[in-house]
Enzyme design. Structure first.
Site: not given
Ligand code: UDP
Length: 332
Positions: A116, A140
């Site tokens: 990501t 995250y």
């Protein structure tokens, strides 16, 4: 090729599954169905298992003996990761390790990892290159960065060759309407805007109008989810040559402001979208745009679908979902 796809019932994973099946691959999905939707999958084998169930993962990889593993299964909500970091480190890091160790044991050496843009945090450069500093600002992003480090060590040890694909803003839906975005809760701009236009009853909010950008709203790099899927298939083929641990951005090198997205969404829907301008959302950087030069050089990949196509395919999915799909979806 036989491909094992973890998280294949999720948003990006299910688009990859359809593209891979269309391309003639033998695909098996491994998903715990905690957030995914089995009904969006083609008629293929689905193993319902959680990556923390080490014994089942080892037995599954050994039995299936795939040519490559594509790993999408992960927790992916930034806000939740701030409240429950334990879930993110356990599921994303320990889960990935279980999978990689099962691959080692079964002698499966090709791995494509769903990473990501969140690994970069507040990027110092624009567009962001793979060599930019990694400084995630939430658990995250940190969990994904940790898996990338794990992959580097496993490649150095000669165990697994991998490509970590760092997605920017995944959006849009399958052009044939076979799968689309269906998160609960939904936090992303495009689905929230289109669901509001389709009559979800949730009022659309525009977060922040005082950013140092061309119209005061945040700039993001939106990539069609089927283009992401295509990049994964290219990465699997490319790994045949043996590659170590690679990191590649998947973005378009082009950014749009929130206002530009909402204006184009209004054109697609056929009526201007109504929204309230509110305060900034905590943790949103002003601009996140990828350089996709490396994806182009290494994988021969550039996104083919533009913002309008992203919005058109997403609108078809959401206007259909509002009249049936979402209501019949089970999230066990
Ligand atoms: N955004 C917004 N309203 C929403 C959801 C998002 O204005 O209901 C903005 C958000 O502040 C950001 C952009 O849209 O500037 C993209 O947000 P999204 O959550 O879709 O993706 P992110 O870039 O956070 O991964």
């Amino acid at each position: 090729m036989r491909l094992l796809v973890t998280g294949g019932a999720g948003y990006v994973g299910s688009h990859l599954v359809w593209e891979a099946v269309d391309a003639g691959h033998d695909v098996v999905v491994l998903d715990d169905l905690s957030t995914g939707h089995a009904e969006v999958l083609p008629d293929i084998e689905l193993v319902v298992a959680n990556l923390l169930d080490r014994d089942r993962i080892h037995a599954g990889v050994k039995r299936l003996k795939p040519d490559a593993v594509l790993h999408f299964a992960a927790k992916s909500l930034v806000g939740e990761s701030m409240r429950r970091p334990d879930l993110y480190f356990r599921n994303n890091v320990v889960g990935s390790m279980n999978l990689l160790d099962a691959m080692r044991e079964a002698d499966v050496g090709r791995f494509v990892f769903s990473s990501t843009a969140a690994v970069y945090g507040e990027a110092e450069t624009c567009p962001i290159e793979e060599t930019s500093t990694l400084a995630p600002i939430n658990p995250y992003g940190t969990s994904k960065k940790m898996v990338e480090e794990l992959l580097a060590a496993y490649a150095d040890a000669g165990w697994v060759n991998s490509v970590a694909l760092r997605y920017f803003n995944a959006a849009g839906a399958d052009a044939k309407g076979r799968t689309g975005e269906d998160h609960d809760p939904e936090t992303h701009l495009i689905p929230i805007a289109l669901m509001a236009a389709a009559g979800s009853g949730r009022r659309l909010k525009l977060f922040g109008t005082d950013y140092p950008t061309r119209d005061g709203t945040c700039v993001r790099d939106y990539v069609h989810v089927s283009d992401l899927a295509d990049a994964h298939l290219r990465a699997v083929n490319w790994l045949e040559d043996g590659a170590g641990a690679q990191r590649i951005n998947l973005g378009s090198s082009e950014g749009y402001t929130v206002r530009e997205v909402l204006t184009t969404a209004g054109d697609v829907v056929g009526t201007p979208l109504q929204f309230d301008e509110v305060e900034r959302r905590a943790g949103d950087p002003a601009v996140l745009v990828a350089s996709h030069a490396r994806a182009k050089a290494v994988l021969g990949w550039s996104p083919e679908r533009d913002l309008r196509t992203i919005l058109e395919t997403a609108w078809r999915w959401h206007s259909r979902a509002s009249s049936g799909h979402a209501a019949s979806t089970t999230t066990t």
